[in-house]
Design an enzyme around this catalytic site. Structure first.
Site, short mmCIF file in Angstrom:
data_model
loop_
_atom_site.label_atom_id
_atom_site.label_comp_id
_atom_site.label_asym_id
_atom_site.label_seq_id
_atom_site.Cartn_x
_atom_site.Cartn_y
_atom_site.Cartn_z
CG ASP A 176 62.97 23.81 135.97
OD1 ASP A 176 61.83 24.80 135.88
OD2 ASP A 176 64.07 24.25 136.10
CE1 TYR A 187 69.55 27.03 135.07
CE2 TYR A 187 68.21 25.20 134.51
CZ TYR A 187 68.29 26.21 135.27
OH TYR A 187 67.69 26.83 136.36
CE LYS A 223 63.82 28.08 135.36
NZ LYS A 223 64.57 26.68 135.09
CG HIS A 279 66.35 32.27 134.53
ND1 HIS A 279 67.08 31.68 133.82
CD2 HIS A 279 66.50 31.99 135.95
CE1 HIS A 279 67.62 30.44 134.90
NE2 HIS A 279 67.44 30.88 135.72
#
Length: 283
Positions: A48, A53, A78, A111
């Site tokens: 994931d 990120y 996401k 998200h």
């Protein structure tokens, strides 16, 4: 008996491994790449990540260099908050595919439901992003689509225009915040719950109640809490960059918690944090 490769069946017919390897706060570069490689070597088959990120490229490199065939890996990323229009979401999907070095995603999530940039018209923004995601499913770029941090009213609003139902809601979910309203809604609507931050914050490891339970099973506090999540049919997404902990977090399939211990853990609400309010986040 569950194993690391056991699966939950999603409402669209696809299957997802019952535990995933999270990469939130994992630095891009060698750290992310090597942690993904370690996770796959240990037996994880569910990775994931997310655009925000900043580590999609490194995650993709870790998958490629792991030697595990892509088709054996369930990969999630996401859509970030700045991309909630049809055109921006379509471009974001293609960008994530490029960075991850893959021609399809197993799961793609919105998200956050109500980002600051679209707060005046979040329903329309989510509808547009979702339409782009549905078109990506039709184009074969994505297998399944879902949401993250959504409350029931956000999903109800989305379903006014959606033609594909969300398969998953990924939320802050652990003994400190069971989010009963969200859990009840998901159960009634056949939406699987994924637990990000399944171990909450570091405070979880200080709780005497959990230390006592862990000692009883000869397991770590982390292993007990991850197993607790599976008892509730929550799909945990533990993250770590430490090889021994990556391996330890997967070693949760050789024991079961008693009903009394599950009830005790259920009663730890508020002990180490609550989920942020998605309608009030400032990002």
């Amino acid at each position: 008996m569950l194993t690391a490769t056991s699966t939950f069946k999603l409402n669209d017919g696809h299957e997802i491994p019952v535990i995933g390897f999270g990469t939130w706060q994992t630095p891009s570069g060698q750290v992310a790449k090597e942690s993904v490689m370690a996770a796959l070597a240990d037996g994880y088959r569910h990775i994931d990540t997310a655009a925000i990120y900043g580590n999609e490229e490194s995650v993709g490199e870790g998958i490629k260099d792991s030697g595990v065939p892509r088709e054996e890996i369930f990969l999630t990323t996401k859509l970030w908050n700045s991309e909630h229009t049809y055109d921006k979401a379509s471009a974001a999907i293609d960008e994530s595919l490029k960075k991850l070095g893959t021609d399809y995603l197993d799961l793609y999530l919105i998200h956050w439901p109500n980002p600051l940039a679209y707060r005046d018209d979040w329903e329309k923004a989510n509808s547009e992003a979702w339409r782009a995601m549905e078109d990506a499913v039709k184009a074969g770029k994505i297998k399944s689509i879902g949401v993250s941090n959504f409350k029931p009213h956000h999903i109800d609003a989305l379903m006014k225009t959606a033609t594909i139902k969300p398969v998953i809601n990924q939320i802050f979910l652990n003994p400190s915040d069971l989010q009963p309203e969200v859990v009840d809604y998901a159960t009634k609507h056949d939406i699987l719950l994924e637990a990000y931050s399944p171990l909450g914050t570091g405070k979880i490891f200080e709780l005497d109640e959990l230390k006592t339970i862990a000692a009883r099973y000869n397991k770590s506090v982390a292993q007990v809490v991850l197993r607790w999540g599976l008892h509730h049919n929550f799909l945990p997404l533990p993250k770590s960059v430490t090889p021994s902990r990556i391996k330890e977090n997967l070693d949760i399939f050789d024991f079961s918690l008693s009903d009394d211990d599950i009830k005790l853990i259920d009663g730890l609400s508020g002990k180490f944090g609550k989920a942020p309010d998605p309608d009030k986040v400032d990002y």
